[in-house]
Design a protein around this motif. Structure first.
Motif, PDB file in Angstrom:
ATOM      1  N   ARG A  77      41.166  42.945  30.249  1.00 45.39           N
ATOM      2  CA  ARG A  77      40.636  42.397  31.505  1.00 45.39           C
ATOM      3  C   ARG A  77      40.662  40.870  31.473  1.00 45.39           C
ATOM      4  O   ARG A  77      40.615  40.263  30.417  1.00 45.39           O
ATOM      5  CB  ARG A  77      39.197  42.852  31.711  1.00 45.39           C
ATOM      6  N   GLU A  78      40.691  40.277  32.654  1.00 46.27           N
ATOM      7  CA  GLU A  78      40.629  38.814  32.763  1.00 46.27           C
ATOM      8  C   GLU A  78      39.272  38.297  32.295  1.00 46.27           C
ATOM      9  O   GLU A  78      39.177  37.255  31.680  1.00 46.27           O
ATOM     10  CB  GLU A  78      40.883  38.382  34.208  1.00 46.27           C
ATOM     11  N   SER A  79      38.213  39.050  32.615  1.00 44.40           N
ATOM     12  CA  SER A  79      36.862  38.676  32.188  1.00 44.40           C
ATOM     13  C   SER A  79      36.004  39.934  32.111  1.00 44.40           C
ATOM     14  O   SER A  79      36.337  40.964  32.689  1.00 44.40           O
ATOM     15  CB  SER A  79      36.238  37.673  33.165  1.00 44.40           C
TER      16      SER A  79
ATOM     17  N   HIS B 272      40.864  36.309  29.213  1.00 42.63           N
ATOM     18  CA  HIS B 272      42.282  36.075  29.469  1.00 42.63           C
ATOM     19  C   HIS B 272      42.937  35.177  28.427  1.00 42.63           C
ATOM     20  O   HIS B 272      44.154  35.078  28.376  1.00 42.63           O
ATOM     21  CB  HIS B 272      42.491  35.491  30.866  1.00 42.63           C
TER      22      HIS B 272
END
Length: 129
Positions: free
Chosen positions: A41-43, A52
């Motif tokens: 996930r990005e965050s 990220h």
């Protein structure tokens, strides 16, 4: 004083690696790290920690192959010496075992790699980005 910013908070390695092994956010331990089988996930959806920055790349695959080979290699030899099965049976059984163990280990090892990078503040995890 100096222009270098002090380290904000200590990030212990062991809890981070355990959270990564469980495919959880290395910061809070409750948010899922992966959004699909291997996509990070990005965050974190729970604490907002940016993920990220990770650069796991080929490391988890290499370590997975290393572990699976070291576990199943001796098992194949042992099974062959003990029971002398037909080579096709041996190949079929251990092929399934190899694929199953690899698929189980790969996301866990990737999570541990990301957690290691987060804990050691590598690849942008330490700069307030």
């Amino acid at each position: 004083m100096s222009d270098v910013a002090p380290m904000e908070v200590d990030r212990p390695l062991r809890p981070a690696l355990l959270r990564g092994w469980q495919r959880r956010c290395p910061n809070c331990g409750s948010g899922p790290m992966l959004r699909s089988y291997l996509k990070v996930r990005e965050s974190c959806p729970v604490c907002g920690e940016a993920l990220h920055h990770q650069r796991a790349d080929d490391g988890p695959a290499y370590v997975t192959i290393l572990i699976v080979g070291h576990i199943l290699g001796p098992m194949i030899l042992w099974a062959f010496v003990k029971w002398r099965p037909d080579p096709l049976v041996l190949t079929a059984v251990f092929s399934v075992g190899t694929v199953a163990l690899s698929l189980w280990l790969l996301p866990r090892i990737k999570g541990a790699f990301v957690a290691l990078q987060w804990s050691r503040r590598m690849h942008g995890f330490g700069s307030g980005e």
